[in-house]
Scaffold this active site. Structure first.
Site, mmCIF file in Angstrom:
data_model
loop_
_atom_site.group_PDB
_atom_site.id
_atom_site.type_symbol
_atom_site.label_atom_id
_atom_site.label_comp_id
_atom_site.label_asym_id
_atom_site.label_seq_id
_atom_site.Cartn_x
_atom_site.Cartn_y
_atom_site.Cartn_z
ATOM 1 N N LYS A 33 -10.379 56.478 30.704
ATOM 2 C CA LYS A 33 -8.877 56.435 30.967
ATOM 3 C C LYS A 33 -7.751 57.105 29.741
ATOM 4 O O LYS A 33 -8.490 56.338 29.302
ATOM 5 C CB LYS A 33 -8.318 55.680 32.194
ATOM 6 C CG LYS A 33 -8.322 54.263 31.583
ATOM 7 C CD LYS A 33 -7.429 53.085 32.244
ATOM 8 C CE LYS A 33 -7.081 51.654 31.698
ATOM 9 N NZ LYS A 33 -6.376 50.980 32.702
ATOM 10 N N TYR A 238 18.430 55.969 8.827
ATOM 11 C CA TYR A 238 19.322 55.403 10.206
ATOM 12 C C TYR A 238 19.667 53.767 10.085
ATOM 13 O O TYR A 238 19.372 52.609 9.920
ATOM 14 C CB TYR A 238 18.452 55.627 11.723
ATOM 15 C CG TYR A 238 18.997 56.980 11.651
ATOM 16 C CD1 TYR A 238 19.711 57.788 12.116
ATOM 17 C CD2 TYR A 238 17.172 58.217 11.773
ATOM 18 C CE1 TYR A 238 19.599 59.222 12.188
ATOM 19 C CE2 TYR A 238 17.271 59.591 12.424
ATOM 20 C CZ TYR A 238 17.848 60.087 12.347
ATOM 21 O OH TYR A 238 17.798 61.313 12.520
#
Length: 339
Positions: A33, A238
């Site tokens: 999956k 940042y």
């Protein structure tokens, strides 16, 4: 090259399946999956089929498309989510077998696809998917290809929930002649009592815990696109989350949270120049990482974040998450190489 290179070792993938297959005397399926845990469902499934897998599991019907294209009509493809509204045609076209999870799904399937095969999923204590004990009747299993359940705590071998769920599964399936399955990777490692007629490993195939002896399947190398000297007191990235206390050499690397290297690993994870660890300096941004390479004699043209030096689970620990999230988040901007 301005993008990372994600190398997927298909021989290691196949050997992990074989190793898990050797642990039981029953059939070993494969869970593919989430696009083969982020590694490409078609290539993954074909490799596992060549290794010996003949039954596969996906989460939803649309995930079966790549498998059918790669494998052809013969292998069995089971769908964990069962038969939901709007999925009838896909289940029919793909010859995918829904693991029916409720009386409502049983009624839907019986009405819409009366001659189509089906399996059943039972809830034995996880309270996520599956038919509850109070709704369950053994007659529901008439004609089923498989009756399964899923363990909540198999990655903790001593957890009481494992024996509790085993007991519940045995009680709910007593007397059934239908094949049964309880064990994913963790359940396979718990031993024969949990194996029943089929094991269905997932993350262990891809090199993840709890299969500690798994071979490493993924290597991720990221290009260094700029190097700079940062003076004492200067900040990087940042929020100025990293501030140099002395002169540092900082490498800017092309990858970020848009590529699955999640922001939670900011200031905690490390990359590698060969065998030498190099810590992240400051925050992970969308497309870039900044890495402290001051201690290197020479800055290489790339740094490695996944591979023999650091597994998906070790990187996940640095980010406060699990290896599943790291694997399934790996972005599509990487150049993928199947080896």
């Amino acid at each position: 090259m301005a993008t990372g290179t994600l190398t997927i070792d298909l021989s290691a993938l196949a050997e992990n399946w074989r190793a898990l297959d050797r642990m039981s005397a029953t059939e070993t399926a494969a869970v593919v999956k989430a696009d083969g845990y982020g590694l490409g469902a078609g290539r993954v499934a074909k490799t596992l089929a060549e290794a010996g897998a003949r039954t596969f599991f996906v989460a939803i019907p649309s995930e079966a498309c790549a498998l059918r294209a790669a494998l052809g009509p013969a292998p069995v493809i089971n769908v964990f989510a069962g038969h939901q509204e709007g999925c009838t045609q896909a289940l029919k076209d793909l010859n995918a077998i829904p693991m029916l999870n409720s009386p409502e799904q049983i009624a839907r399937h019986t009405s819409a696809l009366p001659d189509h095969p089906f399996g059943l999923q039972l809830d034995t204590g996880m309270n996520r998917l599956g038919i509850e004990a109070y709704d369950w009747s053994p007659e529901m299993a008439e004609g089923a290809t498989l009756v399964m359940s899923h363990l909540a705590c198999a990655d903790e071998p001593d957890h009481d929930a494992n024996s509790d769920q085993l007991r519940a599964f045995l009680e709910m399936t007593a007397g059934l002649l239908v094949p049964r399955s309880l064990a994913a990777t963790g359940g396979t490692l718990l031993g024969p009592d949990f194996h029943f007629d089929m094991t269905r490993p997932g993350v262990g195939l891809y090199g993840g815990l709890p299969f500690a002896d798994a071979q490493s399947v993924v290597t991720l190398e990221l290009p260094v696109i700029q190097t700079r000297t940062v003076q004492p007191g200067e900040a990087v990235g940042y929020g100025q989350a990293f501030r140099a206390e002395d002169t540092r050499t900082i490498a800017t690397v092309s990858a970020g949270y848009a590529d699955g290297l999640i922001r939670a690993m900011s200031g905690k994870a490390q990359l590698f120049a060969g065998e030498t660890p190099c810590p992240l300096a400051g925050r992970v941004s969308m497309d870039l990482l900044t890495v402290d390479v001051t201690h290197l004699e020479r800055v290489p043209d790339h740094l490695t974040i996944l591979g023999a030096q650091q597994t998906v689970d070790q990187l996940a620990d640095a980010a406060g998450t699990i290896g599943y999230e790291i694997l399934t988040s790996l972005g599509h901007r990487y150049t993928r190489v199947y080896a």
